[in-house]
Motif scaffolding. Structure first.
Motif, PDB file in Angstrom:
ATOM      1  N   UNK A   1      46.893 100.181  74.459  1.00 33.64           N
ATOM      2  CA  UNK A   1      46.712 100.742  73.256  1.00 33.64           C
ATOM      3  C   UNK A   1      45.886 102.068  73.496  1.00 33.64           C
ATOM      4  N   UNK A   2      45.752 102.898  72.786  1.00 35.81           N
ATOM      5  CA  UNK A   2      44.950 104.113  72.693  1.00 35.81           C
ATOM      6  C   UNK A   2      43.591 104.031  71.802  1.00 35.81           C
ATOM      7  N   UNK A   3      42.575 104.521  72.529  1.00 37.55           N
ATOM      8  CA  UNK A   3      41.461 104.180  71.980  1.00 37.55           C
ATOM      9  C   UNK A   3      40.383 105.530  72.122  1.00 37.55           C
ATOM     10  N   UNK A   4      40.266 106.502  70.968  1.00 42.56           N
ATOM     11  CA  UNK A   4      39.590 107.679  71.130  1.00 42.56           C
ATOM     12  C   UNK A   4      40.263 108.507  72.119  1.00 42.56           C
TER      13      UNK A   4
ATOM     14  N   UNK B   1      43.985 102.332  76.927  1.00 43.57           N
ATOM     15  CA  UNK B   1      43.279 101.246  77.309  1.00 43.57           C
ATOM     16  C   UNK B   1      44.415 100.151  77.545  1.00 43.57           C
ATOM     17  N   UNK B   2      44.180  99.531  78.494  1.00 43.27           N
ATOM     18  CA  UNK B   2      45.036  98.321  78.857  1.00 43.27           C
ATOM     19  C   UNK B   2      44.209  96.993  79.031  1.00 43.27           C
TER      20      UNK B   2
END
Length: 136
Positions: free
Chosen positions: A107-110, A114-115
Motif C-alpha cells: 500500500x501507499x501511505x503518505x 507500506x508492506x
C-alpha cells in the motif's frame, strides 16, 4: 553509517569476478536474490538516512544462524542471501522475500510504500524482526 556508506560496503564485499559470475548466472544464488544483487550494483542510495549498525549486525547474525541450521550444505550461498537481505532491509526498504511468495500486501501511505505480511513474526530472533513489513 549512512545509506551511501552501507551501499559501498555491500558492493565492496563482492569482487569483480563475482559480479561477472552473478551477471552471467554462474553462481549458486536464487533468481530473486540474483536480481536483487544486480540491482544493488546499479542503484544509488536514495534519501537521507542513517543505518543503525547494531541492526545490521543483528540481521546478519540471525540470518547466519538460520542458514547454519537450514542451509548447512551450501555455505557458498550464504553471502548472497545475507547481502541481499541487508540491501533490501536497509537500503531499498523492501521486504526480504518476494512479495507474491508470502502474499505481502503493498500500500501507499503518505507517499511511502507500506508492506503488510501475513507471516510476520514478532520474535526478535528471526529475520522478521528486521523486515520492513508490518504484521497483518
Amino acid at each position: 553509517m549512512n545509506k551511501a556508506e552501507m551501499l559501498a560496503k555491500l558492493r565492496g564485499g563482492i569482487t569483480d569476478e563475482q559480479w561477472e559470475a552473478l551477471a552471467e548466472g554462474r553462481l549458486k544464488v536464487s533468481a530473486f536474490n540474483r536480481a536483487v544483487l544486480l540491482e544493488l550494483r546499479e542503484t544509488e542510495a536514495r534519501g537521507p538516512g542513517v543505518v543503525d549498525e547494531a541492526k545490521t549486525i543483528g540481521l546478519r547474525k540471525v540470518t547466519e544462524d538460520y542458514l547454519r541450521r537450514y542451509l548447512p550444505e551450501a555455505p557458498e550461498a550464504w553471502q548472497w542471501i545475507i547481502t541481499a537481505s541487508l540491501y533490501l532491509t536497509f537500503i531499498a526498504e523492501r521486504p526480504m522475500h518476494p512479495i507474491d511468495m508470502l502474499h505481502i500486501t503493498v500500500m501507499r501511505d503518505e507517499g511511502r510504500m507500506v508492506y503488510e505480511c501475513p507471516a510476520k513474526s514478532n520474535d526478535p530472533n528471526t529475520t522478521c524482526h528486521y523486515c520492513v513489513c508490518k504484521g497483518k
